[in-house]
Design an enzyme around this catalytic site. Structure first.
Site: not given
Length: 293
Positions: A109, A111, A113, A126-127, A137, A207, A281
């Site tokens: 995928e 993305d 967004e 956002q990718t 990622r 968030g 993370r």
């Protein structure tokens, strides 16, 4: 920032020239009407065709969001469309434009967004890249213009060397093919092209701190100039390995000096989140983050 406009337009002319050599096994629709390449997948009543089908409007209200998808899947190529995002207070909304293999466990995928904002705050995009089922990622930038004031072009270039996300021909993300280093790269599964408009106020804006204001509904996003060029799947097996496909040409195997300069400018001035540097993370830097461009 000053760009070299001469080289930029020369590159565009070169790309247009190369398109003439694409084979018959390749989708070549520049630009297409909506129904030529796409169909509604979710909430038909919330998608309106405009300008004789050359543009569409997506609607989000308390009853439903909506979405559409390409009629075909593709293996390598480029997909782009012009989008005008939700104006004003769009907090809690997500307008997504992405490619997806539509496979559960090992999906690929790519993305875009677009994350809604409170009025007066910057719009974030956002990718994300999923390869062989592994995602997480995310990278996020604040757009350097108002994407709700006019249409802007969002593109994904996908070839054997890399995946490049573009905003108005400015590269904002590069994911390189580093399979030789054991890093997965999407190259085996064809992907469809999708777009959705939906409510995600549990995470989309700051968030999840900023919730959607349904008093501002309905929310509208507009699309036009749908352009898909790639190897249709199922189709001739020779298409994906054909060096005459323009997106596999030398010009598109890496960023040239102008594109690389633009890329660094975006990353230095507009990036607000990068999973590569998120030590909470990822205490150990993911291997693909070491590859650069």
């Amino acid at each position: 920032m000053t760009y070299s406009s001469t080289r930029f337009y020369n590159n565009v002319v070169c790309a247009i020239f190369l398109i003439g050599f694409v084979t018959l096994s390749v989708a070549n629709s520049k630009p297409a009407a909506f129904l030529q390449d796409f169909h509604v997948t979710w909430s038909d009543s919330h998608i309106t065709q405009l300008d004789g089908g050359r543009a569409i409007r997506l609607l989000l209200d308390q009853n439903s969001g909506c979405g559409f998808a390409s009629k075909n899947k593709y293996l390598f190529g480029r997909v782009s469309m012009k989008i005008k995002l939700i104006p004003g207070d769009s907090a809690g909304t997500v307008t997504a434009f992405y490619m997806n293999s539509d496979t559960d466990q090992i999906r690929d995928e790519l993305d875009f967004e677009f994350l809604g904002n409170r009025s007066g705050q910057p719009y974030s995009v956002q990718t994300n890249v999923y390869a062989h089922g592994k995602g997480d990622r995310e990278q996020r930038i604040n757009l350097w213009f108002d994407p709700a004031a006019d249409f802007h072009t969002y593109s994904i270039l996908w070839n054997h060397q890399h995946v490049v996300f573009y905003v108005d021909e400015v590269p904002i993300r590069v994911y390189k093919n580093n399979e030789a280093k054991g890093i997965p790269f999407p190259k085996m599964q064809p992907m469809g092209v999708y777009s959705t408009l939906w409510e995600a106020d549990d995470w989309a804006t700051r968030g999840g701190l900023e919730k959607i204001d349904w008093n501002k509904a309905p929310f509208y996003a507009y699309y036009k100039d749908f352009d898909i060029e790639g190897c249709i799947s199922p189709g001739p097996a020779t298409c994906t390995s054909n060096p005459s496909n323009w997106w596999e040409g030398v010009t598109y195997q890496h960023l040239d000096s102008v594109a690389a300069h633009r890329y660094r400018w975006v990353r230095m001035n507009h990036m607000v989140y990068d999973y590569c540097t998120d030590r909470r993370r990822n205490p150990v830097t993911p291997p693909e983050c070491m590859a650069g461009i």
